[in-house]
Scaffold this active site. Structure first.
Site, PDB file in Angstrom:
ATOM      1  N   LYS A 149       0.843  -1.210   0.000  1.00 21.37           N
ATOM      2  CA  LYS A 149       0.000   0.000   0.000  1.00 21.37           C
ATOM      3  C   LYS A 149       0.869   1.246   0.000  1.00 21.37           C
ATOM      4  O   LYS A 149       0.625   2.200  -0.739  1.00 21.37           O
ATOM      5  CB  LYS A 149      -0.867   0.030   1.271  1.00 21.37           C
ATOM      6  CG  LYS A 149      -2.194  -0.671   1.127  1.00 21.37           C
ATOM      7  CD  LYS A 149      -3.066  -0.323   2.316  1.00 21.37           C
ATOM      8  CE  LYS A 149      -4.198  -1.311   2.465  1.00 21.37           C
ATOM      9  NZ  LYS A 149      -4.757  -1.321   3.809  1.00 21.37           N
ATOM     10  N   THR A 190     -14.207   3.552  13.701  1.00 28.54           N
ATOM     11  CA  THR A 190     -15.479   3.293  14.389  1.00 28.54           C
ATOM     12  C   THR A 190     -15.259   2.226  15.460  1.00 28.54           C
ATOM     13  O   THR A 190     -14.851   1.113  15.142  1.00 28.54           O
ATOM     14  CB  THR A 190     -16.524   2.808  13.369  1.00 28.54           C
ATOM     15  OG1 THR A 190     -16.648   3.817  12.363  1.00 28.54           O
ATOM     16  CG2 THR A 190     -17.887   2.563  14.025  1.00 28.54           C
ATOM     17  N   GLY A 218     -24.832  -2.902   1.902  1.00 26.75           N
ATOM     18  CA  GLY A 218     -23.668  -3.761   2.106  1.00 26.75           C
ATOM     19  C   GLY A 218     -22.481  -2.877   2.414  1.00 26.75           C
ATOM     20  O   GLY A 218     -22.650  -1.772   2.917  1.00 26.75           O
ATOM     21  N   CYS A 278     -19.100  -1.013   6.219  1.00 30.75           N
ATOM     22  CA  CYS A 278     -19.499  -0.218   7.392  1.00 30.75           C
ATOM     23  C   CYS A 278     -20.862  -0.583   7.956  1.00 30.75           C
ATOM     24  O   CYS A 278     -20.949  -1.135   9.053  1.00 30.75           O
ATOM     25  CB  CYS A 278     -19.453   1.258   7.046  1.00 30.75           C
ATOM     26  SG  CYS A 278     -17.820   1.771   6.516  1.00 30.75           S
ATOM     27  N   LYS A 303     -21.507  -4.320   9.429  1.00 27.92           N
ATOM     28  CA  LYS A 303     -20.715  -4.696  10.615  1.00 27.92           C
ATOM     29  C   LYS A 303     -20.962  -3.720  11.767  1.00 27.92           C
ATOM     30  O   LYS A 303     -20.913  -4.110  12.932  1.00 27.92           O
ATOM     31  CB  LYS A 303     -19.229  -4.828  10.290  1.00 27.92           C
ATOM     32  CG  LYS A 303     -18.522  -3.559   9.867  1.00 27.92           C
ATOM     33  CD  LYS A 303     -17.467  -3.091  10.842  1.00 27.92           C
ATOM     34  CE  LYS A 303     -16.748  -1.875  10.295  1.00 27.92           C
ATOM     35  NZ  LYS A 303     -16.258  -0.939  11.257  1.00 27.92           N
ATOM     36  N   LYS A 347     -21.760  -0.389  -3.971  1.00 23.01           N
ATOM     37  CA  LYS A 347     -22.482   0.806  -4.414  1.00 23.01           C
ATOM     38  C   LYS A 347     -21.699   1.419  -5.573  1.00 23.01           C
ATOM     39  O   LYS A 347     -20.524   1.064  -5.767  1.00 23.01           O
ATOM     40  CB  LYS A 347     -22.671   1.789  -3.266  1.00 23.01           C
ATOM     41  CG  LYS A 347     -21.400   2.451  -2.768  1.00 23.01           C
ATOM     42  CD  LYS A 347     -21.769   3.482  -1.736  1.00 23.01           C
ATOM     43  CE  LYS A 347     -20.645   4.434  -1.457  1.00 23.01           C
ATOM     44  NZ  LYS A 347     -20.991   5.431  -0.462  1.00 23.01           N
ATOM     45  N   ARG A 391     -16.729  -5.502  -0.296  1.00 20.60           N
ATOM     46  CA  ARG A 391     -16.957  -6.092   1.030  1.00 20.60           C
ATOM     47  C   ARG A 391     -18.464  -6.207   1.279  1.00 20.60           C
ATOM     48  O   ARG A 391     -19.201  -5.250   1.113  1.00 20.60           O
ATOM     49  CB  ARG A 391     -16.310  -5.225   2.124  1.00 20.60           C
ATOM     50  CG  ARG A 391     -14.792  -5.356   2.150  1.00 20.60           C
ATOM     51  CD  ARG A 391     -14.194  -4.455   3.188  1.00 20.60           C
ATOM     52  NE  ARG A 391     -14.356  -3.047   2.827  1.00 20.60           N
ATOM     53  CZ  ARG A 391     -14.057  -2.030   3.633  1.00 20.60           C
ATOM     54  NH1 ARG A 391     -13.614  -2.246   4.847  1.00 20.60           N
ATOM     55  NH2 ARG A 391     -14.219  -0.783   3.228  1.00 20.60           N
TER      56      ARG A 391
HETATM   57  C1  UGA Z   1     -21.574   4.668   5.314  1.00 21.21           C
HETATM   58  C2  UGA Z   1     -22.203   5.959   5.838  1.00 21.21           C
HETATM   59  O1  UGA Z   1     -23.108   6.475   4.872  1.00 21.21           O
HETATM   60  C3  UGA Z   1     -21.119   6.988   6.120  1.00 21.21           C
HETATM   61  O2  UGA Z   1     -21.694   8.157   6.674  1.00 21.21           O
HETATM   62  C4  UGA Z   1     -20.134   6.388   7.116  1.00 21.21           C
HETATM   63  O3  UGA Z   1     -19.072   7.270   7.413  1.00 21.21           O
HETATM   64  C5  UGA Z   1     -19.552   5.124   6.530  1.00 21.21           C
HETATM   65  O4  UGA Z   1     -20.614   4.190   6.245  1.00 21.21           O
HETATM   66  C6  UGA Z   1     -18.601   4.543   7.526  1.00 21.21           C
HETATM   67  O5  UGA Z   1     -19.030   4.122   8.607  1.00 21.21           O
HETATM   68  O6  UGA Z   1     -17.386   4.587   7.294  1.00 21.21           O
HETATM   69  P1  UGA Z   1     -20.662   3.875   2.920  1.00 21.21           P
HETATM   70  O7  UGA Z   1     -20.450   2.529   3.539  1.00 21.21           O
HETATM   71  O8  UGA Z   1     -19.598   4.464   2.074  1.00 21.21           O
HETATM   72  O9  UGA Z   1     -20.957   4.965   4.065  1.00 21.21           O
HETATM   73  O10 UGA Z   1     -21.948   3.734   2.010  1.00 21.21           O
HETATM   74  P2  UGA Z   1     -23.441   4.332   1.953  1.00 21.21           P
HETATM   75  O11 UGA Z   1     -23.498   5.399   0.950  1.00 21.21           O
HETATM   76  O12 UGA Z   1     -23.947   4.621   3.315  1.00 21.21           O
HETATM   77  O13 UGA Z   1     -24.215   3.058   1.378  1.00 21.21           O
HETATM   78  C7  UGA Z   1     -24.281   1.856   2.135  1.00 21.21           C
HETATM   79  C8  UGA Z   1     -25.106   0.823   1.428  1.00 21.21           C
HETATM   80  O14 UGA Z   1     -26.491   1.162   1.472  1.00 21.21           O
HETATM   81  C9  UGA Z   1     -24.790   0.611  -0.052  1.00 21.21           C
HETATM   82  O15 UGA Z   1     -24.755  -0.779  -0.329  1.00 21.21           O
HETATM   83  C10 UGA Z   1     -25.939   1.281  -0.774  1.00 21.21           C
HETATM   84  O16 UGA Z   1     -26.190   0.722  -2.027  1.00 21.21           O
HETATM   85  C11 UGA Z   1     -27.080   1.037   0.194  1.00 21.21           C
HETATM   86  N1  UGA Z   1     -28.192   2.004   0.080  1.00 21.21           N
HETATM   87  C12 UGA Z   1     -27.972   3.317   0.328  1.00 21.21           C
HETATM   88  C13 UGA Z   1     -29.463   1.558  -0.240  1.00 21.21           C
HETATM   89  O17 UGA Z   1     -29.683   0.350  -0.462  1.00 21.21           O
HETATM   90  N2  UGA Z   1     -30.485   2.465  -0.335  1.00 21.21           N
HETATM   91  C14 UGA Z   1     -30.284   3.782  -0.086  1.00 21.21           C
HETATM   92  O18 UGA Z   1     -31.266   4.546  -0.175  1.00 21.21           O
HETATM   93  C15 UGA Z   1     -29.022   4.220   0.232  1.00 21.21           C
END
Ligand code: UGA
Length: 451
Positions: free
Chosen positions: A37, A124, A266, A269, A272, A332, A339
């Protein structure tokens, strides 16, 4: 005034934080134990896909404000503020968080700190961790109480990591209020530019700051599972969850964001974090308060099996011997992270039921291949759809939203499209004589009537 900063961990969180702190004008050293890395980052390459990060990385390597090292000694000698940005994955076979990496940073770093410094945790962690780590750090460091530990949780989203770091909604700082040292002052120096831009900084006790982060992710997961539960009811009642979400979303108290029904959440974050939160509440004797999160998790996992069932239904009842195209593997869009990806999980389940599955993703093929080597992978969406009995859109990449039904219709065996993210316009596909199915969108007829 510029600060001298060390960031431990160079994953999604650490690498972004290190580059963005340099972007704010600070002198930064990024530290990791993984030489591969470090080598990539030193040469200006980001080891994962994150829009905009490479530019910030290169700029700050070139201007000399950012460097990388595997040496804790170098970091301890150099920095006054030490950020912890290492991972806290789920423990194998348990719900709790694995804190090995966070603890290792403290064990290795604290004994080397010989002048007053602040450690700011970003990872976290379960509530109570920061207080424990602070005590341990003070025990290990030759300067004892002059080493302070505070918590500064991170809320960045993959795909928007740079923007979320440089223009966050808010900054949260948990401090050990009994000690009342320099942690707040140092943190204000680090984030001076952001504070000048009126980004709020909320200062609180350590436990509350840890909980803010887990509560935020638990709320987001709950919001997604709520709309997915509505999707189940819509399917049963022949209604359309996307219209329902639009309509309830107009109420400002509800809000439309994070109400996209589909195959669920998924990533590294949300899944888990809600599990670790339940485990921690159990340890604290407050497990009843979070039993609803188990339901949130169950609803979410049920969406994956529902997608598999829907695929079988759409091609006549059985997957055995069929050829299925899966468009999307990342958890996403705008990410190569697989993951706990619902898309790959579904692809795997469909393959296990006897279908041959071909997966395409604009950025996540390499990571997917490593995790699911037995799936077939294609270089383009069209290749993946060649002679397919059904096409599944499982990650809402822009590329898939712009697919042309006519072109795709020329390569598939059957014109059957399943929209796992409700990101396509059904009318476009129905017009071209495709069978369209969305999650929570009732029958094809009712969808075609509305559109
Ligand atoms: C998430 C949080 O949104 C962040 O604020 C946080 O800092 C981060 O986890 C973390 O703990 O580090 P992230 O995992 O990047 O961020 O992704 P999200 O944008 O939250 O999406 C999570 C999942 O939910 C994805 O699989 C997405 O497709 C799904 N999702 C999201 C839905 O199925 N429907 C929605 O309306 C929104």
């Amino acid at each position: 005034m510029n600060c001298r900063i060390a960031v431990f961990g160079t994953g999604y969180l650490g690498a972004t934080h290190a580059a963005c702190m340099a972007e704010l004008g600070h002198e930064v050293i990024g530290v990791d134990i993984d030489p591969s890395k470090l080598a990539k980052l030193e040469s200006g390459q980001v080891p994962f896909f994150e829009p905009g990060l490479e530019e910030v990385l290169r700029k700050n390597l070139d201007n000399g404000r950012l460097r990388f090292s595997s040496s804790y000694q170098e970091a301890a000698d150099f920095a006054d503020v030490h950020f912890i940005g290492v991972g806290t994955p789920q423990k194998k076979g348990e719900f709790g968080a694995d804190l090995t990496a966070v603890e290792a940073v403290i064990e290795n770093l604290a004994p080397l700190i010989t002048r007053p410094a602040v450690i700011l945790g970003k990872s976290t962690v379960p509530v109570g961790t920061a207080a424990r780590l602070g005590e341990r750090a003070r025990q290990l460091s030759p300067i004892g109480d002059a080493l302070e530990l505070a918590w500064n949780p991170e809320f960045l989203r993959e795909g928007y990591a740079v923007q979320d770091t440089l223009q966050p909604d808010r900054l949260v700082l948990g401090i050990d209020q009994a000690r009342n040292g320099r942690a707040e002052e140092e943190t204000r120096k680090v984030y001076k530019t952001l504070l000048n831009n009126n980004i709020p900084l909320l200062v609180m006790d350590l436990a509350t700051s840890e909980l803010v982060k887990t509560a935020a992710n638990a709320f987001l997961a709950t919001k997604i599972s709520f709309i997915n539960a509505m999707a189940e009811v819509c399917e049963a009642a022949n209604a359309d969850v996307t219209i329902l979400a639009d309509a309830i979303g107009y109420d400002a108290r509800i809000g439309r964001r994070f109400l996209n029904a589909g195959i669920g959440f998924g990533g590294g974050c949300l899944p888990k974090d809600i599990r670790a939160f339940m485990a921690r509440a159990g340890e604290l004797g407050a497990d009843q308060a979070l039993t609803f999160l188990r339901e949130v998790d169950t609803i979410n996992m049920r969406r994956r099996s529902r997608m598999v069932e829907l695929t079988a239904e759409a091609i006549g009842g059985t997957l055995l011997g069929s050829r299925i195209a899966v468009l999307g593997a990342a958890f996403k869009p705008d990410s190569d992270d697989v993951r706990d990806s619902p898309a790959l999980n579904i692809a795997g389940q469909i393959q296990l039921q006897g279908a041959s599955v071909v997966v395409y993703d604009p950025k996540a093929i390499e990571n997917s291949r490593r995790l699911f080597p037995t799936l077939e992978y294609a270089d383009t969406a069209l290749d993946a759809c060649h002679k397919a009995d059904a096409v599944l859109v499982l990650t809402e990449w822009e590329e898939f939203k712009n697919l042309d039904p006519r072109t795709l219709g020329g390569v598939v065996r059957e014109k059957v499209i399943l929209d796992g993210r409700n990101c396509l316009n059904p009318a476009d596909w129905l017009k071209d004589e495709w069978t369209y199915r969305g999650l929570g969108r009732g029958s094809v007829e009712s969808v075609s009537m509305v559109n």
